[in-house]
Design a protein around this motif. Structure first.
Motif, PDB file in Angstrom:
ATOM      1  N   TRP A   1       0.695  -1.504   0.115  1.00  0.00           N
ATOM      2  CA  TRP A   1       0.065   0.053   0.081  1.00  0.00           C
ATOM      3  C   TRP A   1       0.703   1.211   0.103  1.00  0.00           C
ATOM      4  CZ3 TRP A   1      -4.735   1.778  -1.138  1.00  0.00           C
ATOM      5  CH2 TRP A   1      -5.112   2.777  -0.579  1.00  0.00           C
ATOM      6  N   ASN A   2       1.814   1.290   0.861  1.00  0.00           N
ATOM      7  CA  ASN A   2       2.730   2.265   0.980  1.00  0.00           C
ATOM      8  C   ASN A   2       3.826   2.646  -0.133  1.00  0.00           C
ATOM      9  OD1 ASN A   2       1.721   3.261   3.295  1.00  0.00           O
ATOM     10  ND2 ASN A   2       3.031   1.766   4.570  1.00  0.00           N
ATOM     11  N   ARG A   3       4.064   1.584  -0.869  1.00  0.00           N
ATOM     12  CA  ARG A   3       5.183   1.514  -2.015  1.00  0.00           C
ATOM     13  C   ARG A   3       4.511   1.350  -3.418  1.00  0.00           C
ATOM     14  NH1 ARG A   3       9.916  -1.793  -0.884  1.00  0.00           N
ATOM     15  NH2 ARG A   3      10.808  -0.571  -2.612  1.00  0.00           N
ATOM     16  N   ALA A   4       3.236   1.281  -3.605  1.00  0.00           N
ATOM     17  CA  ALA A   4       2.762   0.921  -4.746  1.00  0.00           C
ATOM     18  C   ALA A   4       3.039   2.074  -5.939  1.00  0.00           C
ATOM     19  CB  ALA A   4       1.333   0.573  -4.771  1.00  0.00           C
ATOM     20  N   SER A   5       3.254   3.115  -5.291  1.00  0.00           N
ATOM     21  CA  SER A   5       3.539   4.200  -6.424  1.00  0.00           C
ATOM     22  C   SER A   5       4.818   4.112  -6.924  1.00  0.00           C
ATOM     23  CB  SER A   5       3.187   5.558  -5.677  1.00  0.00           C
ATOM     24  OG  SER A   5       4.202   5.721  -4.684  1.00  0.00           O
ATOM     25  N   THR A   6       5.856   3.288  -6.370  1.00  0.00           N
ATOM     26  CA  THR A   6       7.057   3.002  -6.936  1.00  0.00           C
ATOM     27  C   THR A   6       7.343   1.822  -7.721  1.00  0.00           C
ATOM     28  OG1 THR A   6       7.920   1.684  -5.014  1.00  0.00           O
ATOM     29  CG2 THR A   6       8.061   4.094  -4.782  1.00  0.00           C
ATOM     30  N   TYR A   7       5.959   1.020  -8.093  1.00  0.00           N
ATOM     31  CA  TYR A   7       6.164   0.124  -8.789  1.00  0.00           C
ATOM     32  C   TYR A   7       6.255   0.481 -10.274  1.00  0.00           C
ATOM     33  CZ  TYR A   7       4.729  -3.831 -11.707  1.00  0.00           C
ATOM     34  OH  TYR A   7       4.684  -4.801 -12.731  1.00  0.00           O
ATOM     35  N   ASP A   8       7.113  -0.460 -11.085  1.00  0.00           N
ATOM     36  CA  ASP A   8       7.402   0.179 -12.360  1.00  0.00           C
ATOM     37  C   ASP A   8       7.258  -1.221 -13.244  1.00  0.00           C
ATOM     38  OD1 ASP A   8       8.116   0.924 -15.088  1.00  0.00           O
ATOM     39  OD2 ASP A   8      10.420   1.622 -14.491  1.00  0.00           O
ATOM     40  N   PRO A   9       6.262  -1.273 -14.024  1.00  0.00           N
ATOM     41  CA  PRO A   9       5.841  -2.387 -14.817  1.00  0.00           C
ATOM     42  C   PRO A   9       6.980  -2.861 -15.721  1.00  0.00           C
ATOM     43  CG  PRO A   9       4.028  -1.089 -14.900  1.00  0.00           C
ATOM     44  CD  PRO A   9       5.213  -0.351 -14.305  1.00  0.00           C
ATOM     45  N   ALA A  10       7.722  -1.631 -16.363  1.00  0.00           N
ATOM     46  CA  ALA A  10       8.998  -1.918 -17.255  1.00  0.00           C
ATOM     47  C   ALA A  10      10.110  -2.835 -16.523  1.00  0.00           C
ATOM     48  CB  ALA A  10       9.410  -0.662 -17.780  1.00  0.00           C
TER      49      ALA A  10
END
Length: 185
Positions: A62-71
């Motif tokens: 929840w806290n780090r999902a914004s850092t997820y990069d699908p590439a």
């Protein structure tokens, strides 16, 4: 109900979670919780501990999902890495803690080591025993030491001294009587 998501759907749900979308987060949880629980259980080998770590995993997601990069990584790889790392962190933190009883039971744990007075008394008694052994004749003293301090049998002592077994028993019995008399003074 387990939500079956494709790789792209899961990546989109993670991206939406990074923007604070609770529904997307629920979809991520439903689609991945069983797999991530399997990762934590396999590493921790304790179901309850794995459940606790899994909760930490989803707080981190929840806290780090914004850092997820699908590439950079597949969504399941990214999530499994978080689960693996949290599990290993928990193992390390448990290894650094002392094991044993809870701290609130410390008052009930007795210290079995003798205190200073008991050690002094034991030392004095050992000194008295040593002094009284010196009063005995040499053959009785050595027979008693060998039998009681080294664990030799009467038979072994009799063979070593070249005397009959009854003679060895008599030497030890008379020596013990003298020793008792000396210690009682």
């Amino acid at each position: 109900m387990v939500d079956s998501l494709t790789r792209d759907d899961l990546a989109q749900a993670l991206t939406a979670t990074g923007r604070g979308d609770r529904t997307a987060f629920r979809r991520v949880y439903d689609a991945t919780s069983a797999k991530l629980f399997g990762v934590t259980v396999r590493i921790l080998k304790d179901r309850q501990l794995a459940e606790d770590v899994l909760q930490d995993v989803y707080v981190t997601v929840w806290n780090r999902a914004s850092t997820y990069d699908p590439a950079r990584a597949a969504p399941t790889t990214w999530l499994a890495t978080i689960a693996r790392n949290r599990s290993i962190d928990r193992l390390r933190s448990m290894a650094s803690r002392p094991t044993g009883r809870p701290l609130d039971e410390a008052a009930e744990v007795r210290d079995e080591t003798p205190d200073a007075a008991a050690r002094l008394e034991a030392r004095q008694e050992a000194g008295r025993l040593h002094d009284c052994l010196q009063v005995l004749d040499e053959r009785a003293r050595e027979a008693i030491r060998s039998a009681f301090f080294e664990g030799d049998t009467y038979e072994t002592l009799a063979e070593r001294a070249g005397v009959p077994l009854g003679t060895m028993k008599s030497w030890i019995r008379r020596g013990l009587q003298k020793l008792k008399g000396c210690l009682e003074r």
